[in-house]
Enzyme design. Sequence first.
Site, PDB file in Angstrom:
ATOM      1  N   HIS A  52       0.254  -0.605   0.138  1.00  0.00           N
ATOM      2  CA  HIS A  52       0.101   0.032   0.341  1.00  0.00           C
ATOM      3  C   HIS A  52       0.883   1.262   0.332  1.00  0.00           C
ATOM      4  O   HIS A  52       1.905   1.567   0.646  1.00  0.00           O
ATOM      5  CB  HIS A  52      -0.484   0.233   1.133  1.00  0.00           C
ATOM      6  CG  HIS A  52      -1.850  -0.619   1.081  1.00  0.00           C
ATOM      7  ND1 HIS A  52      -2.785  -1.277   2.585  1.00  0.00           N
ATOM      8  CD2 HIS A  52      -3.307  -1.521   0.097  1.00  0.00           C
ATOM      9  CE1 HIS A  52      -4.145  -1.883   1.533  1.00  0.00           C
ATOM     10  NE2 HIS A  52      -3.725  -1.836   0.177  1.00  0.00           N
ATOM     11  N   ASP A  54       0.794   4.384   1.034  1.00  0.00           N
ATOM     12  CA  ASP A  54       1.492   4.515   3.026  1.00  0.00           C
ATOM     13  C   ASP A  54       2.977   4.593   3.045  1.00  0.00           C
ATOM     14  O   ASP A  54       3.829   4.711   3.956  1.00  0.00           O
ATOM     15  CB  ASP A  54       0.694   5.325   3.506  1.00  0.00           C
ATOM     16  CG  ASP A  54      -0.007   3.641   3.692  1.00  0.00           C
ATOM     17  OD1 ASP A  54      -0.241   2.806   2.843  1.00  0.00           O
ATOM     18  OD2 ASP A  54      -0.174   4.038   5.175  1.00  0.00           O
ATOM     19  N   ASP A 195      -0.305  -3.337   9.255  1.00  0.00           N
ATOM     20  CA  ASP A 195      -0.956  -2.816   8.336  1.00  0.00           C
ATOM     21  C   ASP A 195      -2.214  -4.252   9.050  1.00  0.00           C
ATOM     22  O   ASP A 195      -1.580  -5.303   7.967  1.00  0.00           O
ATOM     23  CB  ASP A 195      -1.966  -2.382   7.714  1.00  0.00           C
ATOM     24  CG  ASP A 195      -1.726  -0.988   7.200  1.00  0.00           C
ATOM     25  OD1 ASP A 195      -0.879  -0.154   8.518  1.00  0.00           O
ATOM     26  OD2 ASP A 195      -1.865  -0.459   6.191  1.00  0.00           O
TER      27      ASP A 195
END
Length: 286
Positions: A52, A54, A195
């Site tokens: 991802h 980020d 995450d």
Amino acid sequence: MQPTKNRNHPSFLLHYKEENILFDCGENIQRQMRIAGIKPAKITRILISHWHGDHVFGLAGLMSSMGADQYAKKLYLYGPKGSKEYLNHLFKSFAANDIIEFEVKEVEKGLFFENEDFQLEAQPLKHSAPCIGFSFKEKDRLRIDLAKAKKMGLKEGPILGKLQLGETVQHLGKKIKPEDVGYVIKGKKISYVADTLPCEGANKLAQDSDLLISEGTHLSDIEEKTKKYMHLTVKDAALLASENNAQKLIITHLSPRYKSTSEIVSEARTYFDNTIIAEDFMKISV
Ligand SMILES: [Zn+2]
Ligand SMILES: [Zn+2]
């Protein structure tokens, strides 16, 4: 998740002896490093939790700069399945000069690097993209008690050297075990839970960590939304630390909706007292 005026995308640098290990590589990382006074050329390894944006938007810039700074070593990158392909695409998406020599290893579960001082381990996490978390484990060391050794007639030299390496030795016709003249210093464990939903992999990483760095995206009042996007709440992160005997917790990856951290601190400390909230340029000694 999104950078704010005060908070950059996630990246953590672990400095240990000759190693500078970067965990994730958020956007703007090279400028953050320059502000922190750390030369990008010092990085030895980069550990990517998932792809991802980020967590990886800083890679192209950082690795280009390392090339321009004539990075002389080989850089080792570790990430989940698909990392090789993502990196290939990344360096095809701009006119890439000065790209440094690097090697990518895709890792899933368990030990993936070891030297005489420490081990690196990965565990699968549960997220909306293939995602792994990491542990850095320093090896236990035997410290010789010199006074005790002297009493037993042992002088510094090869015999003590052998004991230090964990070997049993013969001295004046007697067997001497390492624990007879020394004591074990437990190695430190530092873990990063990126995450994820609560899961077995996160528990394994957190287990007995001296320092646990965990995401905690929202407060638990919007838990449903948090779960929908496959993240941990602040409460989840605190329970992860307390239920797995971690010593200290740093919460990161906060949603930009939180302008202050006071509610986050109070929710976290309800479940795990030794919690702090990550801030840019924070330094912690373990
Ligand atoms: Zn993220
Ligand atoms: Zn993510």
